[in-house]
Design a protein around this motif. Structure first.
Motif, PDB file in Angstrom:
ATOM      1  N   PHE A   1       0.886  -1.056   0.022  1.00  0.00           N
ATOM      2  CA  PHE A   1      -0.248   0.018   0.018  1.00  0.00           C
ATOM      3  C   PHE A   1       0.974   1.228  -0.019  1.00  0.00           C
ATOM      4  CE2 PHE A   1      -2.519  -3.632   1.762  1.00  0.00           C
ATOM      5  CZ  PHE A   1      -3.775  -3.298   1.066  1.00  0.00           C
ATOM      6  N   GLN A   2       0.419   2.060  -0.881  1.00  0.00           N
ATOM      7  CA  GLN A   2       1.233   3.426  -1.022  1.00  0.00           C
ATOM      8  C   GLN A   2       0.451   4.379  -0.834  1.00  0.00           C
ATOM      9  OE1 GLN A   2       5.171   2.864  -3.145  1.00  0.00           O
ATOM     10  NE2 GLN A   2       3.663   1.916  -4.706  1.00  0.00           N
ATOM     11  N   THR A   3       0.972   5.741  -0.707  1.00  0.00           N
ATOM     12  CA  THR A   3       0.247   7.082  -0.894  1.00  0.00           C
ATOM     13  C   THR A   3       0.280   7.560  -2.169  1.00  0.00           C
ATOM     14  OG1 THR A   3       2.053   8.492  -0.466  1.00  0.00           O
ATOM     15  CG2 THR A   3       1.100   7.636   1.666  1.00  0.00           C
ATOM     16  N   ALA A   4      -0.928   8.297  -2.537  1.00  0.00           N
ATOM     17  CA  ALA A   4      -1.038   8.790  -3.882  1.00  0.00           C
ATOM     18  C   ALA A   4       0.224   9.697  -4.363  1.00  0.00           C
ATOM     19  CB  ALA A   4      -2.050   9.986  -3.889  1.00  0.00           C
ATOM     20  N   GLU A   5       1.074  10.244  -3.325  1.00  0.00           N
ATOM     21  CA  GLU A   5       2.308  10.967  -3.891  1.00  0.00           C
ATOM     22  C   GLU A   5       3.215   9.861  -4.064  1.00  0.00           C
ATOM     23  OE1 GLU A   5       3.311  14.216  -1.293  1.00  0.00           O
ATOM     24  OE2 GLU A   5       4.644  14.621  -2.335  1.00  0.00           O
ATOM     25  N   GLU A   6       3.280   8.956  -3.298  1.00  0.00           N
ATOM     26  CA  GLU A   6       4.566   7.958  -3.763  1.00  0.00           C
ATOM     27  C   GLU A   6       4.092   7.135  -5.158  1.00  0.00           C
ATOM     28  OE1 GLU A   6       5.570   5.714   0.554  1.00  0.00           O
ATOM     29  OE2 GLU A   6       3.671   5.468  -0.110  1.00  0.00           O
ATOM     30  N   ASN A   7       2.790   6.931  -5.165  1.00  0.00           N
ATOM     31  CA  ASN A   7       2.347   6.447  -6.558  1.00  0.00           C
ATOM     32  C   ASN A   7       2.874   7.465  -7.979  1.00  0.00           C
ATOM     33  OD1 ASN A   7       1.330   4.298  -5.388  1.00  0.00           O
ATOM     34  ND2 ASN A   7      -0.649   4.888  -5.744  1.00  0.00           N
ATOM     35  N   ALA A   8       2.435   8.712  -7.498  1.00  0.00           N
ATOM     36  CA  ALA A   8       2.878   9.290  -8.629  1.00  0.00           C
ATOM     37  C   ALA A   8       4.663   9.465  -8.799  1.00  0.00           C
ATOM     38  CB  ALA A   8       2.775  10.966  -8.381  1.00  0.00           C
TER      39      ALA A   8
ATOM     40  N   VAL B   1       4.080   1.381 -10.426  1.00  0.00           N
ATOM     41  CA  VAL B   1       2.698   1.455  -9.693  1.00  0.00           C
ATOM     42  C   VAL B   1       1.744   0.219 -10.216  1.00  0.00           C
ATOM     43  CG1 VAL B   1       0.757   2.667  -8.767  1.00  0.00           C
ATOM     44  CG2 VAL B   1       2.587   3.577  -9.013  1.00  0.00           C
TER      45      VAL B   1
ATOM     46  N   THR C   1      -4.916   2.922  -3.053  1.00  0.00           N
ATOM     47  CA  THR C   1      -4.713   4.310  -2.791  1.00  0.00           C
ATOM     48  C   THR C   1      -6.238   5.193  -2.783  1.00  0.00           C
ATOM     49  OG1 THR C   1      -2.428   4.027  -3.592  1.00  0.00           O
ATOM     50  CG2 THR C   1      -3.400   6.336  -3.189  1.00  0.00           C
TER      51      THR C   1
ATOM     52  N   VAL D   1       4.677  11.960 -12.362  1.00  0.00           N
ATOM     53  CA  VAL D   1       3.139  12.122 -13.132  1.00  0.00           C
ATOM     54  C   VAL D   1       2.269  13.199 -12.269  1.00  0.00           C
ATOM     55  CG1 VAL D   1       3.412   9.892 -14.754  1.00  0.00           C
ATOM     56  CG2 VAL D   1       2.254  10.094 -12.510  1.00  0.00           C
TER      57      VAL D   1
ATOM     58  N   ALA E   1      -1.655   7.753 -11.712  1.00  0.00           N
ATOM     59  CA  ALA E   1      -0.235   7.453 -11.187  1.00  0.00           C
ATOM     60  C   ALA E   1       0.223   6.228 -11.867  1.00  0.00           C
ATOM     61  CB  ALA E   1       0.011   7.512  -9.970  1.00  0.00           C
TER      62      ALA E   1
ATOM     63  N   TYR F   1      -3.058  15.485  -1.231  1.00  0.00           N
ATOM     64  CA  TYR F   1      -2.515  15.066  -2.593  1.00  0.00           C
ATOM     65  C   TYR F   1      -3.534  15.780  -3.913  1.00  0.00           C
ATOM     66  CZ  TYR F   1      -0.513  12.687  -6.635  1.00  0.00           C
ATOM     67  OH  TYR F   1       0.062  13.014  -7.946  1.00  0.00           O
TER      68      TYR F   1
END
Lengths: 145, 518
Positions: free
Chosen positions: A47-54, B103, B111, B170, B332, B432
């Motif tokens: 599980f990751q945060t949205a920022e980590e995903n980006a 991802v 997320t 991104v 993402a 975010y």
């Protein structure tokens, strides 16, 4: 046809010993192609945060180039300096599964790894990568102490 | 979204606190700020939540449900046709092993879910069932199923029109697909609509995604501890933790939360299932209540229409389908096919609304917290006639808590922890979303990002400390204003998604797109 050997490295001293062993073994076999593999432990189900995903794509590139520079390239150099034919690969995934997949893809004769350096609770629960590899591998595995 | 305090109720509260309480200067100052804010934002809030003429049905709920229905029909029931394909995508059956480390579909879904699963699923459902009766559940499920098509549309566009920067990061979301999509179609006004969306997104992030969460988390902590204390304390603690995560980059806290939140979700559904299994003999009856109530109302205020309004409202507010927030979270993912992310995202309203919200509703119905008149079989209304009378007079989150507590005595404590964690993860997600809208307006860059993050932390303290009814009404209105802009634009952009869908379906059927061996 030359024999293919997959060497799994973990950046620790046990990996170095696996490399030495593979070098000696390859010298004995003769026509050998060595594939040095570094697996970055990673799960698609974490599980990751949205920022980590980006930022994930960028981080992945960084992880790969760091592993390439610090572990794989020096190992390849060591092997080619010894007159052997060697290539390298960095992958993300479960260490045992990924090494086995690469061995299958490349038609390797065997996988050589160092004894695992994991310790503590996670090893007790999930077992070590080396133990998992030995149990699941579809080709012979040599574990170097 | 998580809105269950009516503007009228907060205005009444405001009038009560704004009295001649000279001794409490701080409070009267607070009340003056509230009053000024309410006056300034009132027309906007009233407009967004205005009922359709001659009904009590807020037009914004109709706007979301009608859009979901149109997308469902336009894409030929995509949520059912591609349901098993969506599961296969999440499992990673179609993921290239060479892309390992990017991802995954699962991660993008998890997320986005952590941003929507929260208070709405626990407290909001209790409000819906408490007012609309069990029948509200039926309409909630229907709206959840339709909402899947809205998510599919917006998330496909989110990936297709995201910005990819040279450094590998991104940015995506409605502001990007609106401006780029409109340009591609040769339509005017894309840029203005994108800016409008971004403004609403920032306001929604600071309000519903922040202040409301902090406020409710504080209320929950107070409830569990059993005594009242200043919201400033909770606010500063929350703000500090959020600060170290989003500004300090302490990923470990976020990582821990992101691991606990799904666990809490599973625990919640698990506890609900245990209660249902123990009461298996009542499940048939409960569904009878849900279906019966859906069409007759079973005595609730407003009858069938009352049940329908509550159900639709709850689904729309809970899963955010059509709001555009999920499109930011999903953009993402690493994929060559933007539409695959659309398929994955359609699982979100299913999990959020059809599974989790329904579980809450079933537990409340089965626990028989709602009082039934044995003579007529209808529900008994409370004294004011606005909601169904409950055993202990509970409503909202305390009704859910009592319902679970009647089956598992210690569960209310777990629930309180879950509420606080859900609030925290929702804040992290919305920080975010707000940031992406902010950088769209003011440009990407360290300073610009820092300014927004600091503002975000300040609003946590304000949200926890004050009972800002009008502010929360306004920020909820801002979230739905996002949906007004987003869905308006989706009607123009949906043909782009249809082209993608046709092409992908053809290649999937011909075997050009195939599973990878794992």
């Amino acid at each position: 046809m030359s024999t293919k050997l997959v060497i799994g490295l973990d950046g620790h001293s046990s990996g170095e010993r696996a490399l030495e062993f593979a070098k000696t073994l390859a010298g004995q076999i003769g026509a050998c192609e060595l594939l040095v593999v570094y697996v970055i432990e990673w799960s698609p189900y974490s599980f990751q945060t949205a920022e980590e995903n980006a930022q994930r794509h960028k981080r992945r590139e960084e992880e790969i180039s760091t592993a390439q520079d610090r572990v794989v390239t020096p190992a390849i150099k060591k092997l080619t300096d010894g007159g052997l034919s060697a290539t390298g690969k960095v992958r993300h995934g479960n260490v045992a599964d990924t090494l086995n997949d690469i061995a299958k893809e490349t038609g390797a004769a065997q996988i050589i790894v160092g004894r695992s350096t994991e310790s503590g609770l996670s090893k007790r629960i999930f077992g070590s990568s080396t133990a998992n590899l030995v149990m699941e591998a579809s080709v012979p595995v040599t574990v170097v102490n | 979204m998580k809105r269950f305090n009516q503007a009228a109720a907060s205005a009444a509260l405001l009038a009560a606190t704004a009295g001649p309480a000279l001794a409490q200067e701080a409070q009267s100052l607070d009340a003056r700020v509230n009053a000024a804010f309410a006056a300034a934002t009132g027309p906007f809030v009233s407009f967004i939540f205005a009922p359709l003429p001659g009904t009590a049905f807020p037009w914004i709920v109709m706007w979301l449900v009608v859009a979901a229905t149109i997308f469902t029909i336009y894409f030929g029931f995509v949520q059912f046709r591609f349901f098993s394909h969506a599961i296969a995508l999440v499992k990673g059956d179609y993921s290239d092993p060479n892309d390992a480390g990017e991802v995954s579909h699962f991660q993008a879904l998890a997320t986005a879910l952590s941003g929507t699963v929260g208070l709405g699923n626990i407290a909001g459902v209790a409000v819906a069932v408490g007012i609309g009766g069990p029948g509200a559940t039926f309409w909630m499920i229907l709206a959840g199923l339709l909402g899947m098509a809205s998510k599919f549309t917006e998330c496909t566009l989110g990936v297709k029109y995201r910005n990819e920067y040279p450094d590998g990061t991104v940015s995506g979301g409605p502001m990007y697909y609106i401006s780029k999509g409109f340009t591609e179609l040769g339509l005017p006004g894309g840029k203005i609509l994108a800016v409008l969306f971004s403004v609403f997104c920032i306001l929604g992030a600071l309000g519903g995604g922040n202040m409301f969460q902090a406020n409710q988390a504080h209320a929950q902590i107070q409830g569990v501890l059993g005594f009242e204390f200043s919201g400033l304390i909770t606010g500063f603690i929350f703000a500090f933790i959020v600060f170290v995560v989003i500004v300090g980059g302490v990923k470990s806290i976020a990582a821990v939360t992101e691991k606990i939140v799904p666990f809490m979700g599973i625990l919640y559904v698990g506890a609900a299932l245990i209660i249902l299994i123990v009461n298996y003999d009542k499940i048939g009856w409960a569904f009878g209540q849900i279906f019966g109530g859906a069409f007759t109302g079973l005595g609730v205020a407003g009858g069938m229409v009352g049940a329908l309004i509550q159900g639709f409202k709850r689904a729309a507010f809970s899963n955010e389908a059509g709001v555009g927030s999920a499109a930011i979270a999903h953009s993402a993912v690493k994929t060559k096919e933007p539409i695959t992310e659309g398929f994955v995202s359609l699982l979100e309203p299913l999990i959020d609304t059809v599974v989790i919200c329904t579980m809450t509703a079933l537990v409340i119905v089965i626990s028989q917290q709602l009082i039934i008149d044995p003579a007529t079989g209808n529900y008994v209304l409370n004294e004011a006639g606005t909601a169904i009378a409950t055993v202990d007079g509970n409503s909202g989150v305390s009704l859910t808590s009592a319902a679970f507590g009647s089956g598992i005595s210690w569960f209310p404590y777990v629930l309180a922890i879950a509420v606080v964690l859900f609030a925290f993860s929702t804040m992290i997600s919305w920080s975010y979303y707000g940031l992406k809208a902010w950088t769209y307006l003011f440009g990407e860059g360290k300073t610009s990002e820092l300014v927004f993050k600091l503002i975000f932390c300040v609003f946590i303290v304000i949200g926890a400390a004050a009972s800002l009814g009008p502010v929360i009404d306004f920020s909820d209105a801002a979230i739905f204003a996002m949906a007004v802009v987003n869905i308006f634009c989706l009607y123009f952009l949906m043909k782009l998604v249809k082209t993608e869908l046709a092409s992908y379906a053809a290649r999937l059927n011909s075997g050009e797109i195939k599973k990878f061996e794992h």
